[in-house]
Design an enzyme around this catalytic site. Structure first.
Site, mmCIF file in Angstrom:
data_model
loop_
_atom_site.group_PDB
_atom_site.id
_atom_site.type_symbol
_atom_site.label_atom_id
_atom_site.label_comp_id
_atom_site.label_asym_id
_atom_site.label_seq_id
_atom_site.Cartn_x
_atom_site.Cartn_y
_atom_site.Cartn_z
ATOM 1 N N CYS A 139 0.821 -1.217 0.000
ATOM 2 C CA CYS A 139 0.000 0.000 0.000
ATOM 3 C C CYS A 139 0.857 1.270 0.000
ATOM 4 C CB CYS A 139 -0.964 -0.018 1.177
ATOM 5 S SG CYS A 139 -2.262 -1.248 0.941
ATOM 6 N N HIS A 140 1.792 1.364 0.937
ATOM 7 C CA HIS A 140 2.625 2.567 1.006
ATOM 8 C C HIS A 140 4.088 2.212 1.217
ATOM 9 C CE1 HIS A 140 -1.458 3.339 2.638
ATOM 10 N NE2 HIS A 140 -1.431 4.276 1.711
ATOM 11 N N GLY A 141 4.443 0.970 1.002
ATOM 12 C CA GLY A 141 5.852 0.590 0.959
ATOM 13 C C GLY A 141 6.515 0.275 2.292
#
Ligand code: FES
Length: 175
Positions: A139-141
């Site tokens: 999703c955001h790493g």
């Protein structure tokens, strides 16, 4: 206000109910109902009953996902390399400092058991991905290491540990 334990059936409750059924009718006739009653149904599991997991089919280096209370639980049979990497880290440098030993059960060091929900915004990280031989959240790493500790990205905390205990060398009870 009810207590948190009152709504949750325990293993003891199941045994008690099953024993009552046997007392009412013949032992042969109730052999199957006894067994079936001792396996909580899906709705009971969803409500929070403990689950038993046999670890023996999980080979070294593999990870599986099971569900407990509707949450994904990763069970990873870590390689020696993964354990060494997790233990070589300078704990003080971690965003959420925790030793690897504190995240596994003593004597069962190869088994990492974590709740697979990213501590950033709740996505499900992917096992065996990312730079740390652990988990990667697409999703955001966020990247977690082979101990499930946050190493990189926006997640603020390590992957949580579910309550569990070893009931035999290759069996655990989660919950
Ligand atoms: S939810 Fe995993 S990095 Fe944002």
């Amino acid at each position: 206000m009810t207590t948190s334990t009152s709504a949750e059936p325990t293993r003891r409750d199941f045994l008690y109910i099953a024993t009552g059924a046997v007392a009412g009718v013949g032992a042969v006739a109730t052999a199957w109902p006894l067994i079936s009653q001792m396996n909580p149904d899906a709705s009971t599991i969803a409500a929070g009953a403990p689950i038993d997991v046999d670890l023996s089919p999980i080979t070294e280096g593999q990870a599986i996902k099971v569900f407990w209370r509707g949450k994904p639980i990763y069970i990873m049979n870590r390689t020696k390399k993964q354990i060494e990497e997790a233990r070589a880290v300078n704990v003080a440098s971690l965003p959420d400092p925790q030793t690897d030993q504190a995240r596994v059960k003593e004597g069962h060091d190869q088994w990492l058991i974590v709740i697979g929900i990213c501590t950033h915004l709740g996505c499900i990280p992917i096992a065996h991905e990312g730079n740390y031989d652990g988990f990667f959240c697409p999703c955001h790493g966020s990247q977690y290491d082979s101990s499930g500790r946050i190493r990189q990205g926006p997640a603020p905390a390590n992957l949580p540990l579910p309550p569990y205990a070893f009931t035999a060398d290759t069996k655990i009870k989660i919950g």
